[in-house]
Every structure is written in C-alpha cells, then in structure tokens.
Write an enzyme that holds these catalytic residues in place. Sequence first.
Site, short mmCIF file in Angstrom:
data_model
loop_
_atom_site.label_atom_id
_atom_site.label_comp_id
_atom_site.label_asym_id
_atom_site.label_seq_id
_atom_site.Cartn_x
_atom_site.Cartn_y
_atom_site.Cartn_z
N PHE A 106 0.64 3.09 68.68
CA PHE A 106 1.76 2.44 69.37
C PHE A 106 2.49 1.47 68.44
CE2 PHE A 106 -1.70 3.40 72.32
CZ PHE A 106 -1.08 4.29 73.18
N LYS A 159 1.04 8.33 75.15
CA LYS A 159 2.04 7.93 74.15
C LYS A 159 3.47 8.19 74.64
CE LYS A 159 4.18 6.77 70.53
NZ LYS A 159 3.99 6.64 69.15
N LEU A 200 14.28 -6.07 77.67
CA LEU A 200 15.32 -6.21 78.68
C LEU A 200 16.58 -6.76 78.02
CD1 LEU A 200 14.84 -5.38 81.55
CD2 LEU A 200 14.36 -7.73 82.16
N CYS A 241 11.46 7.19 67.14
CA CYS A 241 10.56 7.53 68.26
C CYS A 241 11.25 7.69 69.60
CB CYS A 241 9.46 6.49 68.37
SG CYS A 241 8.39 6.50 66.93
C1 UDX Z 1 8.79 2.23 69.50
C2 UDX Z 1 7.69 1.71 70.44
O1 UDX Z 1 7.96 0.34 70.74
C3 UDX Z 1 6.33 1.86 69.78
O2 UDX Z 1 5.31 1.43 70.67
C4 UDX Z 1 6.13 3.32 69.44
O3 UDX Z 1 4.89 3.51 68.80
C5 UDX Z 1 7.26 3.82 68.54
O4 UDX Z 1 8.52 3.58 69.16
P1 UDX Z 1 10.02 1.28 67.34
O5 UDX Z 1 10.70 2.60 67.20
O6 UDX Z 1 9.49 0.61 66.13
O7 UDX Z 1 8.80 1.40 68.35
O8 UDX Z 1 11.10 0.32 67.99
P2 UDX Z 1 11.19 -0.70 69.21
O9 UDX Z 1 10.90 -2.06 68.76
O10 UDX Z 1 10.46 -0.20 70.39
O11 UDX Z 1 12.76 -0.60 69.49
C6 UDX Z 1 13.36 0.64 69.79
C7 UDX Z 1 14.84 0.50 69.95
O12 UDX Z 1 15.15 -0.14 71.18
C8 UDX Z 1 15.57 -0.29 68.88
O13 UDX Z 1 16.74 0.39 68.52
C9 UDX Z 1 15.88 -1.62 69.55
O14 UDX Z 1 17.03 -2.22 69.00
C10 UDX Z 1 16.09 -1.17 70.97
N1 UDX Z 1 15.84 -2.22 71.98
C11 UDX Z 1 14.60 -2.76 72.12
C12 UDX Z 1 16.87 -2.62 72.82
O15 UDX Z 1 18.00 -2.14 72.72
N2 UDX Z 1 16.60 -3.58 73.76
C13 UDX Z 1 15.39 -4.14 73.92
O16 UDX Z 1 15.23 -5.00 74.80
C14 UDX Z 1 14.34 -3.73 73.06
#
Ligand code: UDX
Length: 475
Positions: free
Chosen positions: A178, A239, A285, A295
């Site tokens: 994760f 996952k 949020l 991912c």
């Molecule tokens: C994600 C999951 O969090 C992780 O558990 C999994 O293993 C892989 O995918 P990651 O891709 O590193 O991780 O990014 P994450 O921090 O989850 O952010 C994903 C996207 O969502 C980013 O583009 C971020 O900018 C966006 N995001 C996140 C929002 O737009 N708003 C939010 O409140 C949080």
Amino acid sequence: MTIPYPNIQPVPAITPVTPPSGAPRPRVTFLGTGYLGATYAICYAELGYEVLGFDVDADKIAKLNAGEVPIHEPGLDELLRRNLAAGRLRFSTDISEVADFGDVHFICVGTPQRADGMGADLSYVEASVTSLAQHLTRKALIVGKSTVPVGTAEWVEQLVGKHTPTDLGVEVAWSPEFLQEGFAVDDVLRPNRIVVGVKTEWANGMLYAAHKGVFDLAATEDREVPLVVTDFATAELVKVAANAFLATKISFINAMAEVCEAAGGDVTQLARAIGYDPRIGNRFLQAGLGFGGACLPKDIRAFQARAQELGAGEALRFLHEVDLINLRRRTRVLQLAADLLGRRSGPAGPDFSGTRIAVLGATFKPNTDDVRDAPALAVAALLAKSGADVHVYDPQGTENARRVAPELTYEASMNDAVTGADLVCVLTEWADFRNADPVVLGELAAGRKVVDGRNCLDSTLWTQAGWEYRGMGRP
Ligand code: UDX
C-alpha cells in the site's frame, strides 16, 4: 472505538518454519526494481534481511549497485548506500543467482493498463514468474506484490506448477502493498497493516518470518502492525478495493466542488466541515485537479474490467463515474483559464493562441518526480494544444516530464516560468508554490491572473497582492 472483525474464514496457523536455504531468517528477493521493488529491497535490507534485487534492466541494476536510486523518494538514497555498505543488499540481472539465493521471492513487476483495453497487462508477471520457476532447484515461496486482477494468484500457482518439478514443493502466496509515493520508506518499514493470502501453514509461517522484521520494529516503537491472513482472492481484492475507495473519496469531493461551482459554495469549507465527522474523516478530501499517478487511475479501470469478466460489472459501475468526475476537473482548469484570459470556448474548447501561460507543477503530486498519468502535465499539454505558449516548472519532475511532453517549454525556476506570463496555473501543490510570495511573482508576471488547481494557495494573500484568483470549487 475499534470494532473487532470476526475471523469467519479458517486460515492456516502461523507455525515457525526453517528457511529452505538453511539461513536463520529467510533470504528475500524482489523481482522488478521499479518503484515498488527497489523501495522494498532497500527497506528489507534495513530491517536486517539478506536481500537480492533483480531486474532485466542492466542499467537500473548497475545504478542501484553503485548506490544510486533511480527514483526520487525521500530517505531512500541514504538507506541504499548504508545497506550496500553493510553487505546485506545486492542487485543482479542473473535470474539463476536469484533462484539460488532466495527463500521468499517477491514479484514486484509492473502491471500497466493494456494497450487494447482497460484490463491489466500481466505479461511482466508471467515473464518473471516463469523464468524464476524454471531456475528454482529447491523449495521456495513466490509471493505476488504487484497489483493484479483477482484470480492472478491461482494462475501464478499453475504457472509455477508447470515450470517446476512437483517434488520441489514450490508454493505461492499473495501480499499486497500500500505504498504511497513520497512516504514509501515509512510505508514499508511502518505499514498500517500487513495482508497475506496463503493456502498452507508452511506459506503462512514463511511469510510471517519474512515480515518479522516489521513486527519487531513495531514492538520496539510500542506499536502494533495488524496482520490479516486470508485467501488468495481476498488478498488480491484488498488492494484494488482500497484504491477504489480512495479514488471514490477524491471524486466525491470533486463532485461536491462541481456542485459548489454551480451553487456558489466553497468546497474547501465544505470538506473541512464534513471531515470533522470521524466516520468521514478529513484525509483524501482535498478537492482540486483530481487523482493521477501510476495506481489509482489504472487500478479502478482494471478493477472494472475484471468485475465485468466475472459477471459483477454492475457492482463497480460507479467507478466509471469516479473516473469521469476526475477527468472533468482537467476541463475545469481550461474553463477557468479561458474565463480569466477572456477567451471564448468554441466546440473545440478555448483558443489560447497569443497567450503565455506558466504551469507550476508537472508531477501527479508533490514530493515525487513521477509524472505518470499526472493531471498537471495533462492540463499543460491541453493548454499548449489550445494554442498557448506554455512554460512549465517542476522542482523534481522536469526530466520525466520532458520525455512525456517534449512539446512544452521547461524552465529552471518558478520565477523563469512566471516571467512574462499572462496567466499562472498552479497544478501540483509543491511547498515551493504554496509558500511563494505573490508580490514578487506579481512583479514578474505580465498579468496577475492565477488558477489554483489544487486549492493550495492563500487566496486572501494573492488577492491582496493584486491577483485575480480562481480556485477549484470555490466562489
Ligand atoms: C496510491 C495509494 O494511496 C497507495 O496506497 C497505493 O499503494 C498506490 O496508489 P500514490 O499513487 O502514491 O498512492 O498517490 P496518493 O498519495 O494516493 O495520491 C493519488 C492522487 O490523488 C494524486 O494525484 C493526488 O494529488 C490526488 N489526491 C489525493 C487528491 O486529489 N486529493 C486528495 O485529497 C488526495
């Protein structure tokens, strides 16, 4: 209050097992040294395991052996160098060496979206498992970590059966990861849970031994890491279900942003207000330009494709909406830009010819150099396609961005990007941008107009400095 989950399914007991190599702790290998495998290999060496990382990419392996991390991830460089020096960590392109060395082999290769559809491309999983299995000469445990469609573990088990003699007794298990980019080191060393899908007591014991370093570290820090032992299908589903939930949460708040835009509300206040309810929670949020990365976007598509194959497509139809809401945020930035620059939108979208636009941010989120499926870069490309002269600055992602979108102009600093710009779009919430001085930037820009695509700027401060400010889902 934590509600205890009843363990309704009988799962194999955890009994101590001796690693087939005869080593006191299982020797672990990681196949695929991309984001996932490199981080795991380095962190498992840090936990005290003897580790061998494998990749078919000789360049990557040479770099890692020379102490160079191929990705930008806080804290990883130091751990790599320390563990190479300690002799616990090596990298190789020789699969027979990997087969000889390991007791537990983690499959960490990529499962990208297929070129011909929404499903996951399993060719790297197939190639790595097959070549490993063909070289095994004693019992071992092959553990899938890559994100895969449910049913893959059973298929991997069949592949292993086909390529190893039955008397070796090679076994398969699944243990999803994760990792969040930017927090990956801590996510491996201090995970908030470990999930394992196993069929036998031996596999369960071996996987427990392969995770004992994590449990021991937690004990020294007075923490507990919950362990969920389950069947193959559930482990695989955990996952994608987790990622589907996170994507849904982000698209939910972005849907609220759309309603706020229509009704004149402020989604940042709305998110704050609903986030105080502990059943909702305030994380993930943040309304803005939406989710990207390697991912969430591809996982929700692959999940839908797999559910469709299984006859459960309807159950995940909402994920299609989640995807659409997410993609609509990109168009919204274009609308705001057109609005600020006084450009009319025709059927082909707005025409930005003759304007210079500064795009701050290219990565899919801050603290990474990853531009895979990055909303920021997608918007920069759309602006350029609509005729704007786009100047991009990103603190870490420029090199990767240039490869993906070579048609854009990349600048060496925020000031260079902003100089002479008619409009500034902040599309990744790097601290440098959040903390930028709007007065200084205002003197460099040709027009004080800003689109805050991540709602990360202090709108009052920017407005006071004479900027015309537009946020996402804000009046
Ligand atoms: C994600 C999951 O969090 C992780 O558990 C999994 O293993 C892989 O995918 P990651 O891709 O590193 O991780 O990014 P994450 O921090 O989850 O952010 C994903 C996207 O969502 C980013 O583009 C971020 O900018 C966006 N995001 C996140 C929002 O737009 N708003 C939010 O409140 C949080």
